[in-house]
Scaffold this motif. Structure first.
Motif, PDB file in Angstrom:
ATOM      1  N   SER A  55       0.821  -1.228   0.000  1.00  0.00           N
ATOM      2  CA  SER A  55       0.000   0.000   0.000  1.00  0.00           C
ATOM      3  C   SER A  55       0.847   1.267   0.000  1.00  0.00           C
ATOM      4  N   GLY A  56       2.075   1.185   0.524  1.00  0.00           N
ATOM      5  CA  GLY A  56       2.944   2.366   0.540  1.00  0.00           C
ATOM      6  C   GLY A  56       3.193   2.899  -0.860  1.00  0.00           C
ATOM      7  N   TYR A  96       0.842   5.673  -1.889  1.00  0.00           N
ATOM      8  CA  TYR A  96       1.178   6.989  -1.342  1.00  0.00           C
ATOM      9  C   TYR A  96       2.403   7.558  -2.071  1.00  0.00           C
ATOM     10  N   ARG A  97       3.349   6.678  -2.412  1.00  0.00           N
ATOM     11  CA  ARG A  97       4.542   7.121  -3.146  1.00  0.00           C
ATOM     12  C   ARG A  97       4.160   7.629  -4.541  1.00  0.00           C
ATOM     13  N   ARG A 133      10.726   4.109  -5.404  1.00  0.00           N
ATOM     14  CA  ARG A 133      11.393   3.597  -4.201  1.00  0.00           C
ATOM     15  C   ARG A 133      12.423   4.591  -3.657  1.00  0.00           C
ATOM     16  N   ALA A 170       5.803  10.796   0.507  1.00  0.00           N
ATOM     17  CA  ALA A 170       4.621   9.948   0.712  1.00  0.00           C
ATOM     18  C   ALA A 170       4.145  10.075   2.158  1.00  0.00           C
ATOM     19  N   SER A 171       5.093  10.105   3.079  1.00  0.00           N
ATOM     20  CA  SER A 171       4.738  10.213   4.489  1.00  0.00           C
ATOM     21  C   SER A 171       4.030  11.550   4.762  1.00  0.00           C
ATOM     22  N   ALA A 225       0.441  11.397   3.099  1.00  0.00           N
ATOM     23  CA  ALA A 225      -0.384  10.394   3.798  1.00  0.00           C
ATOM     24  C   ALA A 225      -1.095  10.960   5.027  1.00  0.00           C
ATOM     25  N   ARG A 249      -6.592   9.687   1.980  1.00  0.00           N
ATOM     26  CA  ARG A 249      -6.613   8.299   2.500  1.00  0.00           C
ATOM     27  C   ARG A 249      -7.949   7.649   2.190  1.00  0.00           C
ATOM     28  N   GLY A 308       1.479  -2.182   5.105  1.00  0.00           N
ATOM     29  CA  GLY A 308       1.358  -0.725   5.178  1.00  0.00           C
ATOM     30  C   GLY A 308       1.404  -0.235   6.603  1.00  0.00           C
ATOM     31  N   ARG A 309       0.544   0.775   6.892  1.00  0.00           N
ATOM     32  CA  ARG A 309       0.491   1.335   8.248  1.00  0.00           C
ATOM     33  C   ARG A 309      -0.886   1.130   8.868  1.00  0.00           C
ATOM     34  N   ASP A 310      -1.921   1.055   8.024  1.00  0.00           N
ATOM     35  CA  ASP A 310      -3.297   0.972   8.532  1.00  0.00           C
ATOM     36  C   ASP A 310      -4.046  -0.213   7.925  1.00  0.00           C
ATOM     37  N   MET A 311      -3.307  -1.244   7.528  1.00  0.00           N
ATOM     38  CA  MET A 311      -3.967  -2.423   6.941  1.00  0.00           C
ATOM     39  C   MET A 311      -4.845  -3.106   7.992  1.00  0.00           C
ATOM     40  N   ARG A 314      10.124  10.093   9.866  1.00  0.00           N
ATOM     41  CA  ARG A 314       8.952   9.414   9.298  1.00  0.00           C
ATOM     42  C   ARG A 314       8.188   8.667  10.376  1.00  0.00           C
ATOM     43  N   ASP A 345       4.368   9.504  10.857  1.00  0.00           N
ATOM     44  CA  ASP A 345       3.394   8.431  10.603  1.00  0.00           C
ATOM     45  C   ASP A 345       2.632   8.050  11.885  1.00  0.00           C
ATOM     46  N   ARG A 383       0.139  11.466  13.337  1.00  0.00           N
ATOM     47  CA  ARG A 383      -0.926  12.078  12.518  1.00  0.00           C
ATOM     48  C   ARG A 383      -2.292  11.693  13.087  1.00  0.00           C
TER      49      ARG A 383
HETATM   50  O1   DC Z   1       5.815   1.605   3.342  1.00  0.00           O
HETATM   51  P1   DC Z   1       6.442   2.777   2.583  1.00  0.00           P
HETATM   52  O2   DC Z   1       7.770   3.228   3.119  1.00  0.00           O
HETATM   53  O3   DC Z   1       6.505   2.538   1.116  1.00  0.00           O
HETATM   54  O4   DC Z   1       5.401   3.984   2.818  1.00  0.00           O
HETATM   55  C1   DC Z   1       5.693   5.311   2.429  1.00  0.00           C
HETATM   56  C2   DC Z   1       4.857   6.262   3.285  1.00  0.00           C
HETATM   57  O5   DC Z   1       3.479   6.129   2.948  1.00  0.00           O
HETATM   58  C3   DC Z   1       4.936   6.017   4.792  1.00  0.00           C
HETATM   59  O6   DC Z   1       5.969   6.773   5.389  1.00  0.00           O
HETATM   60  C4   DC Z   1       3.579   6.416   5.295  1.00  0.00           C
HETATM   61  C5   DC Z   1       2.666   6.241   4.114  1.00  0.00           C
HETATM   62  N1   DC Z   1       1.799   5.074   4.230  1.00  0.00           N
HETATM   63  C6   DC Z   1       0.635   5.213   4.955  1.00  0.00           C
HETATM   64  O7   DC Z   1       0.408   6.258   5.544  1.00  0.00           O
HETATM   65  N2   DC Z   1      -0.244   4.184   5.023  1.00  0.00           N
HETATM   66  C7   DC Z   1       0.004   3.023   4.413  1.00  0.00           C
HETATM   67  N3   DC Z   1      -0.889   2.044   4.482  1.00  0.00           N
HETATM   68  C8   DC Z   1       1.201   2.835   3.685  1.00  0.00           C
HETATM   69  C9   DC Z   1       2.106   3.889   3.632  1.00  0.00           C
END
Ligand code: DC
Length: 225
Positions: free
Chosen positions: A37-38, A41-42, A89, A97-98, A101, A107, A127-130, A178, A182, A185
């Motif tokens: 999922s990141g 955002y990238r 990347r 992306a951070s 996001a 979102r 990801g972060r919120d899966m 980051r 992250d 927020r």
């Molecule tokens: O996992 P990554 O480093 O590719 O993610 C890049 C940024 O995207 C990360 O710093 C925060 C955001 N992100 C997010 O907020 N929610 C997600 N599910 C995935 C990534």
């Protein structure tokens, strides 16, 4: 099989925790689909920077998210039919992306796009919120982490191998920044979800982590028979 019966393994964790590598290997071992999922955002960050859009301009960023013209395949990811697998990347787009996001409307616009990856026979999503937002009903939830120093070292090694000109002190600072952005927020912050299994990979190698997740998953599968 209804969509809600399709198994999902949701893996969240901070930057450079090894989620991507581990999630991909788990998906391959099970023959499941994989969602990084990141990358979404990238891609938004990349498109915004190319179009010189301010990373605080929520309305324009939401618009990019809604109309994001991207395709994922085994070979990588495209943006408007251009291969951007390598470029997204870069640390520049990870940091941007951070920032993007943090916007709730952006979102929200990505939720259904992420849920569409849930296809039979199953999905591994990182990801972060899966666990908390996108797949709250996931079959297995994992929170993958490691000490910030180890994460910085791993990221440094990865970027060196790609031939990038990197500096460990800068990487450590970027990861800390980051982590803070992250986690603090207001919308969908990075945190261990209730019901998710914590795996600290500081002293583990990739194979050990993958096997641990596969063990957790087979325990659940056995129980549900
Ligand atoms: O996992 P990554 O480093 O590719 O993610 C890049 C940024 O995207 C990360 O710093 C925060 C955001 N992100 C997010 O907020 N929610 C997600 N599910 C995935 C990534």
């Amino acid at each position: 099989m209804t969509i809600n019966n399709i198994p999902v393994i949701a893996i969240d964790g901070p930057s450079a925790s090894g989620k991507g590598t581990v999630a991909r290997l788990v998906s391959e071992a099970l023959g499941f689909y994989y969602l990084d999922s990141g990358v979404l955002y990238r891609l938004i960050a990349l498109e915004a920077i190319q179009a010189k859009i301010d990373l605080n301009d929520e309305e324009s960023l939401e618009n990019i998210a809604i109309h994001l013209d991207t395709k994922f395949s085994k070979r990588g990811v495209t943006l408007r039919n251009k291969d951007v697998t390598g470029i997204v990347r870069h640390e520049t787009y990870g940091n941007a992306a951070s920032k993007v996001a943090q916007h709730s409307r952006l979102r929200e616009a990505l939720i259904n796009r992420q849920r569409a990856f849930r296809k039979s026979p199953g999905l591994v999503a990182d990801g972060r919120d899966m666990c908390s937002v996108v797949f709250p009903d996931a079959t297995l939830k994992i929170f993958l982490t490691a000490s910030v120093e180890i994460r910085a070292k791993r990221r440094y090694k990865q970027l060196m191998e790609k031939g990038e000109d990197v500096n460990i002190t800068m990487i450590l600072k970027d990861i800390k920044d980051r982590d803070t952005r992250d986690s603090v927020r207001s919308v969908a912050p990075l945190k261990q979800d209730r019901g998710s299994n914590l795996i600290d990979t500081t002293f583990m190698d990739v194979t050990e982590v993958v096997n641990k997740i596969l063990d957790h998953y087979s325990e659940i599968s056995v129980k549900s028979i």
